[in-house]
Design a protein around this motif. Sequence first.
Motif, PDB file in Angstrom:
ATOM      1  N   ASP A 132      -7.413  -2.734   6.104  1.00  0.00           N
ATOM      2  CA  ASP A 132      -7.515  -1.323   5.702  1.00  0.00           C
ATOM      3  C   ASP A 132      -7.610  -1.110   7.624  1.00  0.00           C
ATOM      4  O   ASP A 132      -8.642  -0.402   7.650  1.00  0.00           O
ATOM      5  N   TRP A 133      -6.662  -1.013   7.960  1.00  0.00           N
ATOM      6  CA  TRP A 133      -6.497  -0.594   9.669  1.00  0.00           C
ATOM      7  C   TRP A 133      -5.947   0.698   9.690  1.00  0.00           C
ATOM      8  O   TRP A 133      -5.705   1.245  10.890  1.00  0.00           O
ATOM      9  N   ALA A 134      -5.863   1.552   8.817  1.00  0.00           N
ATOM     10  CA  ALA A 134      -5.177   2.938   8.707  1.00  0.00           C
ATOM     11  C   ALA A 134      -5.902   3.974   9.823  1.00  0.00           C
ATOM     12  O   ALA A 134      -5.215   4.953  10.047  1.00  0.00           O
ATOM     13  N   HIS A 190     -11.903  -0.397  14.435  1.00  0.00           N
ATOM     14  CA  HIS A 190     -11.178  -0.443  13.257  1.00  0.00           C
ATOM     15  C   HIS A 190     -11.440   1.051  12.600  1.00  0.00           C
ATOM     16  O   HIS A 190     -10.451   1.569  11.891  1.00  0.00           O
ATOM     17  N   GLY A 206      -1.488   7.619   9.566  1.00  0.00           N
ATOM     18  CA  GLY A 206      -2.288   6.313   9.018  1.00  0.00           C
ATOM     19  C   GLY A 206      -1.558   5.054   9.177  1.00  0.00           C
ATOM     20  O   GLY A 206      -1.832   4.160   9.609  1.00  0.00           O
ATOM     21  N   ARG A 251       0.914  -1.216  -0.112  1.00  0.00           N
ATOM     22  CA  ARG A 251       0.177   0.022   0.263  1.00  0.00           C
ATOM     23  C   ARG A 251       1.013   1.197   0.152  1.00  0.00           C
ATOM     24  O   ARG A 251       1.926   1.279   0.868  1.00  0.00           O
ATOM     25  N   ALA A 299      -7.439   2.810  12.586  1.00  0.00           N
ATOM     26  CA  ALA A 299      -7.822   2.185  13.750  1.00  0.00           C
ATOM     27  C   ALA A 299      -7.322   3.346  14.896  1.00  0.00           C
ATOM     28  O   ALA A 299      -6.513   4.037  15.005  1.00  0.00           O
ATOM     29  N   ARG A 352      -0.616   4.152  12.832  1.00  0.00           N
ATOM     30  CA  ARG A 352      -1.609   3.235  13.079  1.00  0.00           C
ATOM     31  C   ARG A 352      -1.922   1.905  12.757  1.00  0.00           C
ATOM     32  O   ARG A 352      -2.278   1.091  13.414  1.00  0.00           O
ATOM     33  N   GLU A 353      -1.821   1.931  11.257  1.00  0.00           N
ATOM     34  CA  GLU A 353      -1.885   0.611  10.696  1.00  0.00           C
ATOM     35  C   GLU A 353      -1.041  -0.677  11.217  1.00  0.00           C
ATOM     36  O   GLU A 353      -1.371  -1.690  11.593  1.00  0.00           O
ATOM     37  N   LEU A 355      -1.779  -4.168  13.113  1.00  0.00           N
ATOM     38  CA  LEU A 355      -1.626  -5.400  12.609  1.00  0.00           C
ATOM     39  C   LEU A 355      -0.708  -5.827  13.744  1.00  0.00           C
ATOM     40  O   LEU A 355      -0.818  -7.052  13.598  1.00  0.00           O
ATOM     41  N   ASN A 397     -14.075  -3.637   3.179  1.00  0.00           N
ATOM     42  CA  ASN A 397     -12.892  -3.920   3.925  1.00  0.00           C
ATOM     43  C   ASN A 397     -13.126  -5.279   4.555  1.00  0.00           C
ATOM     44  O   ASN A 397     -12.097  -5.653   5.325  1.00  0.00           O
TER      45      ASN A 397
END
Length: 320
Positions: free
Chosen positions: A219-221, A192, A74, A60, A223, A77-78, A82, A199
């Motif tokens: 897509d945990w950007a 999330h 973002g 990504r 979170a 955070r992701e 993860l 997603n």
Amino acid sequence: MTEHDEAAAVRPLTLAWVSRHLEVGERIVKTEVLHGGITAEIRRLTVGARDGSTRDLVLRSFVDPFYVERAEDGLDREAGALTLLKGTGVPAPGLVAVDPTAAHCEYPSLLMTHLAGRTVLDDEGLETRVPVLARQLVAIHALRPAERHGEYVALTTADTVVTPKGADAAAWAAAIDVIRQPAPPYEGRFLHRDFQPGNVLFDVPPSSPADPRITGVVDWAAASWGPADLDVAHCSTNLALLHGPEWGLRFAEAYEEAGGVLAAATSERLYWQVRDGLASSEEVQVVARLWREAGRTELTTRAVEERLDAYITALMDALG
């Protein structure tokens, strides 16, 4: 939906960065553009080993100037999400590497494992998928991380709402007044923050379409830490626009039936539902286009606006 052409090629610096995170003897043998994202370019990388075996990774990269400026937060955070989710039972990608400030790549990037399954946006089978979505969200909210993610972000204000042409003016004015009020108090949960059908990956066996299984949540950007109601409201809005207002209203019920806990007061629940519904008004055109590209060709911008209007009106009717 994928395509394999020159546009799928990985940029030189990013390619070198990815290669440093492969196993000895591995190399990228194929790249494909994955469609459906709004904020970033997404590619599936097929990695080959010396013995002829292959595995897939997902890259990504944030390339749009608007999102590049916000990419560091973002991607941090992701990456944090993860890492947190590893071993929890929530089916999320595994983190391979992250370059949130583009110190090594042309653009801020994240490399992760690829998950099997596909997004399912069709009306068919929705009645069986909604409870499955609700149970998955309850499982996410049940996590108790030792370290909190940053607080949720809600950018929409009463001044940024875009009232659709021909909408119920009284209902929208009342809804906008709702979000002029301070946010209700809440018990924080791990969110999330973009949990919605686009997603979530499903395995839907052809022999048993009534038994869908979630294989991944991606897509945990965004979170973050905040009210469970906000995640529920976001999925509700998306269901309302994809499938009709009644499904937006149904999701909160399914969440509670799955053991989830929402705000005790009806007015507090509706604050979050209204806030998220109004937030979607600002991106109807983009979302409708992505859904059409995914096969829902009937979802014109106008059709989605009409569903949003009906959903906001239904929420305000419930508020009384």
